[in-house]
Design an enzyme around this catalytic site. Structure first.
Site, PDB file in Angstrom:
ATOM      1  N   MET A  12      75.296 -47.759 107.103  1.00 15.69           N
ATOM      2  CA  MET A  12      75.493 -47.249 105.758  1.00 15.69           C
ATOM      3  C   MET A  12      76.245 -48.342 104.996  1.00 15.69           C
ATOM      4  SD  MET A  12      74.756 -45.040 103.606  1.00 15.69           S
ATOM      5  CE  MET A  12      74.297 -43.463 104.297  1.00 15.69           C
ATOM      6  N   THR A 202      64.847 -69.781 104.175  1.00 12.63           N
ATOM      7  CA  THR A 202      64.921 -69.186 102.837  1.00 12.63           C
ATOM      8  C   THR A 202      65.995 -69.923 102.038  1.00 12.63           C
ATOM      9  OG1 THR A 202      66.495 -67.513 103.611  1.00 12.63           O
ATOM     10  CG2 THR A 202      64.170 -66.908 103.650  1.00 12.63           C
ATOM     11  N   ASP A 234      66.294 -59.847 104.192  1.00  6.82           N
ATOM     12  CA  ASP A 234      65.652 -58.863 105.087  1.00  6.82           C
ATOM     13  C   ASP A 234      64.288 -58.459 104.533  1.00  6.82           C
ATOM     14  OD1 ASP A 234      67.927 -58.865 106.669  1.00  6.82           O
ATOM     15  OD2 ASP A 234      68.846 -57.228 105.544  1.00  6.82           O
ATOM     16  N   ALA A 262      63.449 -57.864  95.335  1.00 10.22           N
ATOM     17  CA  ALA A 262      64.539 -57.082  95.941  1.00 10.22           C
ATOM     18  C   ALA A 262      65.900 -57.406  95.318  1.00 10.22           C
ATOM     19  CB  ALA A 262      64.593 -57.322  97.441  1.00 10.22           C
ATOM     20  N   GLY A 267      71.443 -52.501  95.953  1.00  9.04           N
ATOM     21  CA  GLY A 267      71.324 -51.779  97.236  1.00  9.04           C
ATOM     22  C   GLY A 267      70.235 -52.356  98.107  1.00  9.04           C
TER      23      GLY A 267
HETATM   24  O1  RIB Z   1      71.299 -58.262 105.171  1.00  8.90           O
HETATM   25  C1  RIB Z   1      71.905 -57.258 104.419  1.00  8.90           C
HETATM   26  C2  RIB Z   1      72.490 -56.239 105.340  1.00  8.90           C
HETATM   27  O2  RIB Z   1      73.525 -56.846 106.086  1.00  8.90           O
HETATM   28  C3  RIB Z   1      73.151 -55.057 104.652  1.00  8.90           C
HETATM   29  O3  RIB Z   1      72.268 -54.001 104.394  1.00  8.90           O
HETATM   30  C4  RIB Z   1      74.289 -54.696 105.587  1.00  8.90           C
HETATM   31  O4  RIB Z   1      74.155 -53.461 106.199  1.00  8.90           O
HETATM   32  C5  RIB Z   1      74.350 -55.834 106.603  1.00  8.90           C
HETATM   33  O5  RIB Z   1      73.814 -55.472 107.805  1.00  8.90           O
END
Ligand code: RIB
Length: 284
Positions: A12, A202, A234, A262, A267
């Site tokens: 979270m 990246t 990500d 993104a 968020g």
């Molecule tokens: O890469 C971003 C992520 O890194 C975030 O969502 C946070 O939870 C950390 O794991």
């Protein structure tokens, strides 16, 4: 359609927005606070799913108030959760501070992610049936090593995003087919990455570079209004995995575009673009 197994973290994210991030010992006033599901594993799983792949997630949430919400975000995004355990105690959390330029600082507390020790027979079946295994480094290293070994035994490609960066045994690097790193990680892991067949670096707003058996490709940065960079890497990684079968050039273009989009919303999981949004941006 690619089939992806993610063995990784889910957190979270406790996101505070502020004009500028405080220096050591300083208090500043923030402008907003949100809780948003995140974690590198979950972000990459949802990014791969929104990019068109079938995705299964192996991970752990806690028995705290965050556990059900974290499970729900995977279910709502049609990510397979048969491998998601609930373990006694706190879920993983990430305390994130985002400044007005969209840059962040993050502190991750592993919680339930740290309890993901080993794969069950069913988890191994998930990895064996996948085209690509996606792993990061927010779960115990022995579990990453076990998943990579299982993938190798079943001709599943291993995509490692070695983040947060740490030193890894050479045997793990030998199992990696594709690595996704940012510029800092690329410098830190320079010698290890030489043994990896496909490497993607990246470069934030400047796009990304692919290096593989047929040479090097660079995709320029996609111009967007940056609000929050959390989860952009990500999103790039999950989207890349989903499109890997289209070849490096097409996968790189999709991943760069998805990663850039993104950054336009606050968020991690909340900002991952839909398939249609990336398609539209690519057509522009
Ligand atoms: O890469 C971003 C992520 O890194 C975030 O969502 C946070 O939870 C950390 O794991």
């Amino acid at each position: 359609m690619a089939r992806i197994a993610v063995v990784g973290s889910i957190n979270m994210d406790l996101v505070t927005r502020t004009r500028r991030r405080p220096r050591a010992g300083e208090t500043v006033l923030g402008t907003a606070f949100d809780t948003v599901p995140g974690g590198k594993g979950a972000n990459q799983a949802i990014a791969a799913r929104r990019a068109g792949a079938e995705v299964d997630f192996v991970g752990a949430v806690g028995t705290d108030v965050f556990g059900p919400a974290l499970r729900k975000v995977l279910e709502d995004n049609e990510v397979g959760t048969a491998g998601l355990r609930t373990v006694e105690g706190a879920s993983g959390t990430a305390t994130i501070v985002v400044d007005e330029s969209g840059e962040n600082t993050i502190i991750v507390v592993g919680g339930a992610n740290a309890e993901l020790s080993g794969l069950t027979a069913a988890d191994r079946d998930v990895v064996a049936a996948a085209d690509i295994l996606l792993c990061q480094l927010e779960i115990p290293l022995p579990t990453v090593i076990e998943a990579a070994r299982c993938a190798r035994d079943h001709d599943t490609l291993v995509l490692l995003n070695p983040s947060p960066a740490r030193s890894l045994p050479p045997s793990l690097w030998q199992s990696v087919d594709i690595a996704v790193v940012n510029e800092g990680e690329a410098a830190q892991l320079d010698s290890e990455l030489r043994a990896v067949p496909h490497v993607l670096v990246t470069r934030g707003g400047d796009g990304a570079t692919y290096r593989g058996p047929d040479g090097e490709l660079t995709h320029p940065g996609v111009r967007v209004e940056v609000v929050d960079t959390t989860g952009a890497g990500d999103t790039f990684t999950g989207a890349l995995a989903a499109h890997w079968h289209d070849g490096p050039a097409a996968a790189l273009a999709w991943a760069c575009t998805a990663g850039a989009l993104a950054t336009t919303i606050v968020g991690a999981t909340a900002s991952i673009p839909s398939f249609a949004a990336v398609q539209r941006a690519l057509a522009e």
